[in-house]
Design a protein around this motif. Structure first.
Motif, PDB file in Angstrom:
ATOM      1  N   ALA A   1      -4.051  -2.652  -3.398  1.00  0.00           N
ATOM      2  CA  ALA A   1      -3.184  -1.539  -3.010  1.00  0.00           C
ATOM      3  C   ALA A   1      -3.477  -0.314  -3.869  1.00  0.00           C
ATOM      4  O   ALA A   1      -3.520  -0.396  -5.101  1.00  0.00           O
ATOM      5  CB  ALA A   1      -1.724  -1.950  -3.156  1.00  0.00           C
ATOM      6  N   GLY A   2      -3.726   0.793  -3.222  1.00  0.00           N
ATOM      7  CA  GLY A   2      -3.956   2.043  -3.916  1.00  0.00           C
ATOM      8  C   GLY A   2      -5.368   2.277  -4.398  1.00  0.00           C
ATOM      9  O   GLY A   2      -5.646   3.326  -4.995  1.00  0.00           O
TER      10      GLY A   2
ATOM     11  N   GLN B   1       0.836  -1.205   0.000  1.00  0.00           N
ATOM     12  CA  GLN B   1       0.000   0.000   0.000  1.00  0.00           C
ATOM     13  C   GLN B   1       0.870   1.255   0.000  1.00  0.00           C
ATOM     14  O   GLN B   1       0.617   2.203  -0.760  1.00  0.00           O
ATOM     15  CB  GLN B   1      -0.944  -0.013   1.206  1.00  0.00           C
ATOM     16  CG  GLN B   1      -1.826   1.221   1.351  1.00  0.00           C
ATOM     17  CD  GLN B   1      -3.016   1.257   0.412  1.00  0.00           C
ATOM     18  OE1 GLN B   1      -2.952   0.736  -0.697  1.00  0.00           O
ATOM     19  NE2 GLN B   1      -4.096   1.885   0.846  1.00  0.00           N
ATOM     20  N   LEU B   2       1.902   1.280   0.815  1.00  0.00           N
ATOM     21  CA  LEU B   2       2.806   2.428   0.870  1.00  0.00           C
ATOM     22  C   LEU B   2       3.510   2.615  -0.470  1.00  0.00           C
ATOM     23  O   LEU B   2       3.575   3.731  -1.007  1.00  0.00           O
ATOM     24  CB  LEU B   2       3.826   2.235   1.990  1.00  0.00           C
ATOM     25  CG  LEU B   2       4.922   3.294   2.110  1.00  0.00           C
ATOM     26  CD1 LEU B   2       4.319   4.689   2.276  1.00  0.00           C
ATOM     27  CD2 LEU B   2       5.863   2.971   3.272  1.00  0.00           C
TER      28      LEU B   2
ATOM     29  N   ARG C   1       1.429  12.884   0.719  1.00  0.00           N
ATOM     30  CA  ARG C   1       2.747  12.482   1.207  1.00  0.00           C
ATOM     31  C   ARG C   1       2.561  11.178   1.978  1.00  0.00           C
ATOM     32  O   ARG C   1       1.694  11.085   2.857  1.00  0.00           O
ATOM     33  CB  ARG C   1       3.296  13.573   2.124  1.00  0.00           C
ATOM     34  CG  ARG C   1       4.703  13.308   2.642  1.00  0.00           C
ATOM     35  CD  ARG C   1       5.103  14.405   3.628  1.00  0.00           C
ATOM     36  NE  ARG C   1       6.472  14.251   4.085  1.00  0.00           N
ATOM     37  CZ  ARG C   1       7.505  14.918   3.563  1.00  0.00           C
ATOM     38  NH1 ARG C   1       7.288  15.773   2.586  1.00  0.00           N
ATOM     39  NH2 ARG C   1       8.719  14.737   4.034  1.00  0.00           N
ATOM     40  N   ALA C   2       3.310  10.146   1.650  1.00  0.00           N
ATOM     41  CA  ALA C   2       3.118   8.815   2.252  1.00  0.00           C
ATOM     42  C   ALA C   2       4.423   8.318   2.854  1.00  0.00           C
ATOM     43  O   ALA C   2       5.491   8.411   2.237  1.00  0.00           O
ATOM     44  CB  ALA C   2       2.605   7.832   1.210  1.00  0.00           C
ATOM     45  N   SER C   3       4.310   7.769   4.065  1.00  0.00           N
ATOM     46  CA  SER C   3       5.487   7.246   4.765  1.00  0.00           C
ATOM     47  C   SER C   3       5.030   6.227   5.794  1.00  0.00           C
ATOM     48  O   SER C   3       3.839   6.083   6.068  1.00  0.00           O
ATOM     49  CB  SER C   3       6.262   8.389   5.438  1.00  0.00           C
ATOM     50  OG  SER C   3       5.395   9.143   6.268  1.00  0.00           O
TER      51      SER C   3
ATOM     52  N   ARG D   1       2.947   5.886  -3.052  1.00  0.00           N
ATOM     53  CA  ARG D   1       4.100   6.708  -3.443  1.00  0.00           C
ATOM     54  C   ARG D   1       4.265   6.741  -4.962  1.00  0.00           C
ATOM     55  O   ARG D   1       4.604   7.776  -5.535  1.00  0.00           O
ATOM     56  CB  ARG D   1       5.367   6.156  -2.797  1.00  0.00           C
ATOM     57  CG  ARG D   1       5.525   6.529  -1.327  1.00  0.00           C
ATOM     58  CD  ARG D   1       6.729   5.859  -0.728  1.00  0.00           C
ATOM     59  NE  ARG D   1       7.107   6.452   0.564  1.00  0.00           N
ATOM     60  CZ  ARG D   1       8.024   5.945   1.360  1.00  0.00           C
ATOM     61  NH1 ARG D   1       8.666   4.821   1.025  1.00  0.00           N
ATOM     62  NH2 ARG D   1       8.325   6.550   2.499  1.00  0.00           N
ATOM     63  N   ALA D   2       3.997   5.599  -5.610  1.00  0.00           N
ATOM     64  CA  ALA D   2       4.250   5.502  -7.044  1.00  0.00           C
ATOM     65  C   ALA D   2       3.135   6.095  -7.886  1.00  0.00           C
ATOM     66  O   ALA D   2       3.388   6.793  -8.879  1.00  0.00           O
ATOM     67  CB  ALA D   2       4.469   4.036  -7.428  1.00  0.00           C
TER      68      ALA D   2
END
Length: 333
Positions: free
Chosen positions: A130-131, A34-35, A57-59, A39-40
């Protein structure tokens, strides 16, 4: 506004994406695929409130200071997530978006300098992959607090989130938590049997057990001074009548709940967790009823047994047949 959203599952992902669409500067925490996907290529939400691809913003943990934060993890992950992000949560309003009864209390213990507000997601959303999150049933997010000193903060949260998605501000958040806890009684039986919520609610054996667990939870709520909020078709007068009527009449309410779910099989969030091989929230759903009962010197044998059976399936990976479930509950009656 700079807003942090901790937990990028179905609920947190929806909140993050819609706040992004409303123009806020959103930072989100996520893990694994998922992260990487966020991000992509961003975080896409579809369904009940239209389509939007957010690029927050993902972290793994927050790395910028927000002005407002939403904690949207599963209940069992909340303490760890709050601790991991405590540096950025200290002193700012923090909204706990979770099932069960304990989320706000746990956050208050971990963040003594932060004003904590509670939230309950009444909408339904599915983590497709994911996403990608699909809102399958639009509904409000209930915002509230039982601390009079935080009413203005709760109102501010409701206004901020309300510009992105429907919200409802309540003055008795505990009552709303208990009403959602009754709705969440539909989750255990699908997790135990592998059957949909609709099937278990109308089944002559399983539906009677679910009816019993709901009535047990309602009675414990009343015995501990709860005033149930009007939520998802439930209300204080309806639940009082449901708890007091003969069980043959009480069976009508679960059947109505099943009919409102439509024809698409609804597995419930607990079964979805089991299918993904993840720990469930059962200790914060039926288990919360058991703890509330014990705290008042009462017992909740149906809810306790359902909790135990879900844990049994979690450990073994094997669903129970209807007759196995029936045999277990014959022993406690």
């Amino acid at each position: 506004m700079r807003i942090g959203v901790i937990g990028a599952g179905a609920i947190g992902g929806t909140i993050a994406a819609l706040l992004d669409r409303a123009g806020h500067d959103v930072a989100i925490t996520a893990r694994g695929e998922q992260l990487e996907t966020i991000r992509a290529s961003g975080l896409r939400v579809s369904g009940g409130w239209g389509e939007h691809t957010a690029r927050p913003r993902a972290s793994a943990v927050l790395d910028v200071p927000p002005e407002l934060a939403f904690v949207c993890t599963k209940a069992q992950d909340a303490a760890g997530a709050i601790t991991a992000n405590a540096e950025w949560l200290a002193g700012i309003p923090v909204v706990i978006v979770q099932n069960g009864l304990d989320g706000v209390r746990i956050a208050e213990e971990l963040l003594p300098g932060s004003p904590i507000v509670g939230a309950i997601a009444v909408y339904a959303a599915s983590y497709l992959r994911a996403g990608l999150i699909d809102v399958t049933a639009a509904g409000p997010t209930i915002i509230g607090t039982n601390d009079p000193t935080r009413r203005d903060i709760a109102a501010h949260v409701s206004s901020t989130l309300g510009a992105a998605m429907p919200t409802q501000l309540v003055s008795d958040f505990r009552g709303a938590q208990w009403s959602k806890l009754i709705v969440n009684q539909v989750n255990a039986m699908p997790a135990i049997t592998g059957l949909s919520a609709q099937v278990t609610l109308v089944h002559p054996v399983l539906g009677r057990i679910v009816t019993g667990s709901m009535r047990e939870a309602v009675r414990i709520g009343f015995a501990t001074g709860v005033r149930f909020a009007s939520l998802q078709g439930l209300s204080q007068p309806l639940l009082r009548a449901f708890a007091m009527a003969p069980i043959s009449i009480g069976r009508v309410l679960p059947r109505v709940m099943a009919s409102r779910m439509g024809d698409t099989p609804n597995p419930g969030s607990t079964l979805q967790s089991i299918r993904r091989g993840q720990p469930t929230e059962i200790d914060y759903l039926n288990g919360a009823v058991v703890r509330a009962a014990r705290a008042s010197g009462l017992t909740a044998p149906i809810n306790e047994t359902l909790t135990e059976l879900v844990h049994r399936v979690e450990k073994s990976g094997d669903f129970l047949e209807v007759e196995e479930v029936a045999a277990v509950f014959r022993r406690i009656n």
